[in-house]
Design a protein around this motif. Structure first.
Motif, mmCIF file in Angstrom:
data_model
loop_
_atom_site.group_PDB
_atom_site.id
_atom_site.type_symbol
_atom_site.label_atom_id
_atom_site.label_comp_id
_atom_site.label_asym_id
_atom_site.label_seq_id
_atom_site.Cartn_x
_atom_site.Cartn_y
_atom_site.Cartn_z
ATOM 1 N N GLN A 1 39.414 39.131 33.181
ATOM 2 C CA GLN A 1 38.378 40.056 33.635
ATOM 3 C C GLN A 1 37.827 40.864 32.455
ATOM 4 O OE1 GLN A 1 37.134 40.936 36.987
ATOM 5 N NE2 GLN A 1 37.877 38.858 37.303
ATOM 6 N N LEU A 2 38.733 41.325 31.608
ATOM 7 C CA LEU A 2 38.310 42.122 30.454
ATOM 8 C C LEU A 2 37.445 41.290 29.511
ATOM 9 C CD1 LEU A 2 38.940 45.087 29.842
ATOM 10 C CD2 LEU A 2 40.707 44.315 28.263
ATOM 11 N N ALA A 3 37.768 40.016 29.363
ATOM 12 C CA ALA A 3 36.986 39.127 28.506
ATOM 13 C C ALA A 3 35.565 38.945 29.042
ATOM 14 C CB ALA A 3 37.675 37.771 28.385
ATOM 15 N N GLN A 4 35.389 39.124 30.356
ATOM 16 C CA GLN A 4 34.072 39.015 30.979
ATOM 17 C C GLN A 4 33.318 40.346 30.970
ATOM 18 O OE1 GLN A 4 34.667 37.360 34.927
ATOM 19 N NE2 GLN A 4 36.109 35.844 34.132
ATOM 20 N N GLY A 5 33.938 41.374 30.361
ATOM 21 C CA GLY A 5 33.278 42.665 30.266
ATOM 22 C C GLY A 5 33.543 43.590 31.430
ATOM 23 N N THR A 6 34.531 43.271 32.263
ATOM 24 C CA THR A 6 34.856 44.094 33.434
ATOM 25 C C THR A 6 36.239 44.689 33.280
ATOM 26 O OG1 THR A 6 33.521 42.694 34.883
ATOM 27 C CG2 THR A 6 35.171 44.094 35.939
ATOM 28 N N ILE A 7 36.352 46.005 33.464
ATOM 29 C CA ILE A 7 37.670 46.630 33.524
ATOM 30 C C ILE A 7 38.177 46.465 34.956
ATOM 31 C CG2 ILE A 7 38.981 48.776 33.339
ATOM 32 C CD1 ILE A 7 36.971 49.753 31.306
ATOM 33 N N PRO A 8 39.208 45.673 35.172
ATOM 34 C CA PRO A 8 39.664 45.398 36.547
ATOM 35 C C PRO A 8 40.393 46.597 37.153
ATOM 36 C CG PRO A 8 41.107 44.323 34.968
ATOM 37 C CD PRO A 8 40.022 44.978 34.169
ATOM 38 N N LEU A 9 39.677 47.370 37.927
ATOM 39 C CA LEU A 9 40.280 48.525 38.591
ATOM 40 C C LEU A 9 41.001 48.117 39.865
ATOM 41 C CD1 LEU A 9 37.327 51.073 38.228
ATOM 42 C CD2 LEU A 9 39.230 50.660 36.663
ATOM 43 N N TRP A 10 40.513 47.082 40.515
ATOM 44 C CA TRP A 10 41.031 46.626 41.804
ATOM 45 C C TRP A 10 41.451 45.173 41.685
ATOM 46 C CZ3 TRP A 10 42.261 49.109 46.192
ATOM 47 C CH2 TRP A 10 42.405 48.400 47.379
ATOM 48 N N ASN A 11 42.543 44.833 42.342
ATOM 49 C CA ASN A 11 43.044 43.457 42.347
ATOM 50 C C ASN A 11 42.833 42.868 43.738
ATOM 51 O OD1 ASN A 11 44.429 41.065 42.208
ATOM 52 N ND2 ASN A 11 46.346 41.933 41.466
ATOM 53 N N PRO A 12 41.837 42.015 43.924
ATOM 54 C CA PRO A 12 41.568 41.468 45.260
ATOM 55 C C PRO A 12 42.474 40.302 45.655
ATOM 56 C CG PRO A 12 39.992 40.591 43.697
ATOM 57 C CD PRO A 12 40.867 41.535 42.916
ATOM 58 N N HIS A 13 43.345 39.889 44.732
ATOM 59 C CA HIS A 13 44.067 38.632 44.930
ATOM 60 C C HIS A 13 45.409 38.769 45.645
ATOM 61 C CE1 HIS A 13 41.140 36.434 42.584
ATOM 62 N NE2 HIS A 13 41.229 37.344 41.620
ATOM 63 N N ILE A 14 46.024 39.939 45.639
ATOM 64 C CA ILE A 14 47.318 40.109 46.314
ATOM 65 C C ILE A 14 47.290 41.349 47.197
ATOM 66 C CG2 ILE A 14 48.657 38.890 44.553
ATOM 67 C CD1 ILE A 14 49.475 41.597 43.382
ATOM 68 N N PHE A 15 48.196 41.387 48.163
ATOM 69 C CA PHE A 15 48.331 42.518 49.093
ATOM 70 C C PHE A 15 47.030 42.826 49.835
ATOM 71 C CE2 PHE A 15 51.467 43.826 45.674
ATOM 72 C CZ PHE A 15 52.587 43.408 46.382
ATOM 73 N N SER A 16 46.184 41.806 50.054
ATOM 74 C CA SER A 16 44.871 42.015 50.691
ATOM 75 C C SER A 16 44.048 43.044 49.925
ATOM 76 C CB SER A 16 45.038 42.450 52.156
ATOM 77 O OG SER A 16 45.653 41.435 52.912
ATOM 78 N N GLY A 17 44.292 43.133 48.637
ATOM 79 C CA GLY A 17 43.613 44.095 47.773
ATOM 80 C C GLY A 17 44.493 45.278 47.461
ATOM 81 N N ALA A 18 44.585 45.623 46.178
ATOM 82 C CA ALA A 18 45.430 46.746 45.750
ATOM 83 C C ALA A 18 44.917 47.260 44.406
ATOM 84 C CB ALA A 18 46.885 46.297 45.619
ATOM 85 N N SER B 1 45.831 33.697 39.406
ATOM 86 C CA SER B 1 45.464 32.717 38.383
ATOM 87 C C SER B 1 44.695 31.526 38.928
ATOM 88 C CB SER B 1 46.726 32.211 37.666
ATOM 89 O OG SER B 1 47.234 33.193 36.800
ATOM 90 N N ILE B 2 44.711 31.330 40.238
ATOM 91 C CA ILE B 2 43.997 30.184 40.804
ATOM 92 C C ILE B 2 42.805 30.624 41.647
ATOM 93 C CG2 ILE B 2 46.056 28.724 40.760
ATOM 94 C CD1 ILE B 2 46.389 29.159 43.745
ATOM 95 N N GLY B 3 42.491 31.919 41.597
ATOM 96 C CA GLY B 3 41.301 32.410 42.294
ATOM 97 C C GLY B 3 41.457 32.550 43.790
ATOM 98 N N ALA B 4 42.688 32.556 44.281
ATOM 99 C CA ALA B 4 42.923 32.713 45.713
ATOM 100 C C ALA B 4 43.135 34.183 46.054
ATOM 101 C CB ALA B 4 44.138 31.884 46.131
ATOM 102 N N SER B 5 43.274 34.475 47.344
ATOM 103 C CA SER B 5 43.587 35.823 47.812
ATOM 104 C C SER B 5 44.754 35.727 48.768
ATOM 105 C CB SER B 5 42.378 36.450 48.513
ATOM 106 O OG SER B 5 41.300 36.597 47.628
ATOM 107 N N ASP B 6 45.789 36.520 48.514
ATOM 108 C CA ASP B 6 47.022 36.453 49.297
ATOM 109 C C ASP B 6 47.212 37.764 50.051
ATOM 110 O OD1 ASP B 6 49.915 36.131 50.046
ATOM 111 O OD2 ASP B 6 49.761 34.421 48.686
ATOM 112 N N ILE B 7 47.858 37.667 51.210
ATOM 113 C CA ILE B 7 48.114 38.896 51.963
ATOM 114 C C ILE B 7 49.383 39.599 51.494
ATOM 115 C CG2 ILE B 7 46.930 37.972 53.994
ATOM 116 C CD1 ILE B 7 49.715 37.762 55.344
ATOM 117 N N TRP B 8 50.152 38.946 50.607
ATOM 118 C CA TRP B 8 51.334 39.597 50.056
ATOM 119 C C TRP B 8 51.353 39.376 48.557
ATOM 120 C CZ3 TRP B 8 53.365 43.662 51.472
ATOM 121 C CH2 TRP B 8 54.658 44.082 51.096
#
Length: 741
Positions: free
Chosen positions: A33-50, A516-523
């Motif tokens: 994310q940082l390499a794309q110029g975005t500071i990742p404040l939120w993680n949409p991939h685990i815990f339904s977002g955290a 790492s695979i672009g999925a979103s997990d509920i846990w």
């Protein structure tokens, strides 16, 4: 070197520990994310977002992590580990040099700390944040010592730099514990110090300067922690991972309970958290340093060892409960054993002081070789006792008795069936016997060398070299690697590509793979689970929602998991995994015509537990929205225009006021911003169905951006940026001043 410069895609650590469960995916997601110029404040991939940036272990702003922007993740991990093993040794050399120890004593101390049980075993465990943070401890204490001896802008600036790096490295518990220990250490030194006011001002300047410089991380972390399960930690939870008293034996016998490689560790908790080992020769030299070392060089090191041992014992002393109730922030952390690395630093300092005294002064007494001889004979006797007891029905089996005790504490993570397996007990007994014999042999030979020192100083160098070899052999035995290809299961990634869509999964194999695979997990696997979300999931599993911890096993496919967009369940099998598909999964955004206002969490759960509750038709809010319900037919339509890790752009055209439900986790850091020329200027983001987000919308056209940008992050960013400018100006002034001098 065989790992760093290997052509194979391998990673340092054991394949079942935290590199594979957490850190590989955190570094992969965060720095991509940082390499794309975005500071990742939120993680949409685990815990339904955290929250992501607010999690200290993301270490996005830690400068040495530039490696993850340059190298592939696997290579960057290896070089990061090697770099920090080198750094902790280098900083220990600087600190011992400042205490005026003999160069050989400085070098020996550095190598002993690098390969000690409290540091090097974290490589096996894959603890990147531990390794990075702990590396700065000797430099932090060097700065404290320098500020006691000279109040200068130079050492204030170095102190600010070192403590800022310490904070940004990613382990807040070590930062908190070290700050507490620095306060104790400084209080001891202040008793005999002159110009106390100046010292206190200098230390306060370092503390405040580093906190201001790292404010963006500190404030974001505190903000995220306030919404996480950490904010509801009970004493029983925080008391776990205290140093078991029986593990004090690891000072002399590191593998008494197993070594995790050749023999499963059967002691309490994990060996890498509970090992005190700095070498048999190392601890012997530390005792010698405590007895005979120069007082001016010790600077209360023995006192600090005693204090830190008491703190590390945690729940096994009354002090832990007192600190939990009375010391602000102490109740947020679990694992008093994390005082052990600080204990090791002072033990290693004493070991260096002991070797220094041997090298500089005439050998003083026969007490030490006699003590070593008696200790060696004691361990030899214990080994013989175990050997005899294992082959005799009339003598109690010491290892069996200890195993029974460990089982009774319910604090071991080894499979329960092994403790009743006669073959395992026998293997554990023989392994323990061999480790006792090995340590006994070292003590007996060391005793001989101490006797020999009286006749020729050459034997001091034998002791120093042997101490380095011993700790190196210990560390090398725990070094393991695994192939990075196992971190991204090709079958799972291929399946998800064949079934595109904006849905979530439940991966019971390893949920953090989603990053790492672009999925979103509920846990997921991390301590920064939103408290609301954890309570909601506990409710779906038939558990008490108020008993939150970061540990939860999802076993029931509750109908409300559809509300989280959970479409596929990946169930681990012997030869891979099986897949179960959920039905009637909701979309990411919905227009909901009806709502109820229920303020109490228990009442919300009762309402959602009713078979008649349909999250597609009714949303539960905790406060009244600023719109009025209308029962006309037809709501309108809504669509997602754009999305990223931190934001979501939505368009909606409505015929009547309604609730926009977003099936992502609610956090107070989410804000809805009105885009130009639409029906509504201000939007409110509210908790919905306890854990999701709702935005009340009036009739008309809407164009809004839902973005995660906590006030703590914004305020912290301004504070850090302005402090950095001031810090760099002071550095330039100090550099120019030094050149003029």
């Amino acid at each position: 070197a065989d790992v760093l410069f290997s052509s194979e895609n391998i990673i340092l650590s054991n394949y079942r520990t935290d590199i594979t469960r957490q850190f590989f995916y955190w570094r992969d997601f965060g720095f991509s994310q940082l390499a794309q110029g975005t500071i990742p404040l939120w993680n949409p991939h685990i815990f339904s977002g955290a929250p992501f940036f607010g999690g200290f272990q993301s270490a996005i702003l830690y400068p040495p992590n530039i490696l993850f922007m340059i190298l592939p993740v696997a290579k960057a991990i290896n070089f990061s580990i090697a770099l920090h093993v080198l750094l902790i040794g280098f900083f220990m050399y600087l600190w011992t040099s400042y205490r005026n120890l003999h160069p050989l004593a400085c070098l020996s101390s550095s190598i002993i700390l690098m390969f000690s049980g409290s540091y090097f075993l974290h490589i096996y465990a894959g603890h990147l944040s531990n390794l990075c943070t702990l590396a700065w401890i000797p430099l932090v204490f060097l700065c404290v010592d320098r500020l006691f001896d000279e109040r200068s802008l130079k050492w204030c600036l170095i102190g600010i730099f070192s403590f800022t790096m310490f904070i940004l490295a990613g382990h807040p518990q070590y930062v908190y514990y070290t700050a507490l220990v620095i306060m104790i250490y400084s209080a001891l030194r202040l008793k005999k110090a002159e110009q106390r006011f100046g010292i206190i001002v200098s230390l306060a300047a370092v503390c405040s300067g580093s906190l201001l410089l790292s404010a963006v991380q500190v404030l974001s972390g505190l903000d995220a922690a306030a919404e996480s399960v950490r904010s509801a930690a009970s004493y029983l939870y925080t008391a776990r991972f205290s140093l078991p008293p029986e593990n004090i034996i690891t000072l002399l016998v590191p593998d008494f309970f197993g070594d995790v490689v050749n023999m499963s560790y059967w002691g309490r908790f994990f060996l890498w958290e509970m090992s005190l080992f700095i070498g048999v020769i190392g601890i012997s030299m530390a005792i010698y340093g405590a007895l005979y070392g120069e007082r001016q060089k010790r600077h209360f090191s023995l006192t600090m060892v005693i204090i830190l041992l008491v703190l590390a014992l945690g729940a096994h002393t009354p002090l832990a409960r007192i600190l939990y109730h009375w010391l602000p922030g102490f109740d947020s952390f679990r694992g008093a054993s994390k005082f052990i690395p600080l204990l090791a630093v002072f033990l290693v300092m004493l070991a260096g002081i002991g070797l220094d005294d041997l090298l500089r002064n005439k050998y003083r007494s026969l007490t030490m070789p006699i003590t070593l001889l008696m200790a060696g004979l004691t361990l030899l006797g214990a080994a013989l006792w175990i050997s005899v007891s294992m082959s005799s029905a009339n003598i109690p089996n010491l290892v069996q008795q200890m195993i029974n005790y460990i089982v009774s504490t319910k604090e071991s993570y080894l499979a329960t069936n092994l403790y009743s397996n006669p073959d395992f007990i026998k293997a554990a007994g023989y392994f323990t016997m061999k480790t006792l014999l090995r340590s006994a042999l070292v003590l007996l030979l060391l005793s001989f060398l101490f006797f020999a020192v009286k006749y020729h100083r050459m034997f001091i160098y034998f002791i120093a070299v042997w101490g380095v070899v011993e700790i190196f052999v210990f560390a090398h035995a725990s070094k393991q690697v695994f192939n990075a290809s196992i971190l991204k299961p090709s079958g799972m990634e291929a399946f998800l590509k064949e079934h595109p869509g904006d849905y979530r999964i439940l991966n019971l194999v390893n949920p953090n793979i989603a990053m790492s695979i672009g999925a979103s997990d509920i846990w997921g696997y991390d301590s920064l689970v939103l408290l609301r979300y954890d309570r909601f999931l506990r409710f779906t599993q038939g558990m008490d929602p108020n008993s939150s911890t970061q540990y939860l096993v999802l076993e029931k496919a509750h109908r409300l998991l559809n509300m989280l967009r959970c479409r596929y369940f990946f169930i681990p099998q012997k030869n891979g995994f099986s897949i179960i598909e959920g039905k009637d999964v909701m979309n990411r955004i919905h227009l909901i015509p009806r709502w109820q206002v229920i303020s109490k969490p228990d009442d919300i759960f009762k309402e959602m537990d009713k078979p008649t509750f349909d999250p597609r038709q009714t949303v539960i809010l905790e406060t009244s929205p600023n719109i009025k319900p209308v029962q006309n037919a037809g709501l309108g339509e809504c669509a997602i225009e754009d999305s990223s890790a931190n934001d979501l752009t939505i368009k909606a055209t409505l015929t009547q006021p309604t609730i926009l439900l977003v099936t992502d986790n609610f956090s107070k850091g989410w804000k809805a911003v009105a885009l130009p020329a639409r029906a509504q200027k201000n939007y409110t983001v509210m908790p919905a169905n306890y854990t999701l987000m709702a935005i009340p919308l009036s009739a008309g056209e809407h164009h809004l951006r839902l973005e995660y940008k906590p006030k703590a992050f914004v305020a912290g960013a301004w504070i850090s940026l302005s402090t950095l400018i001031m810090y760099l100006i002071l550095v330039i002034i100090e550099v120019r001043k030094s050149r003029l001098l």
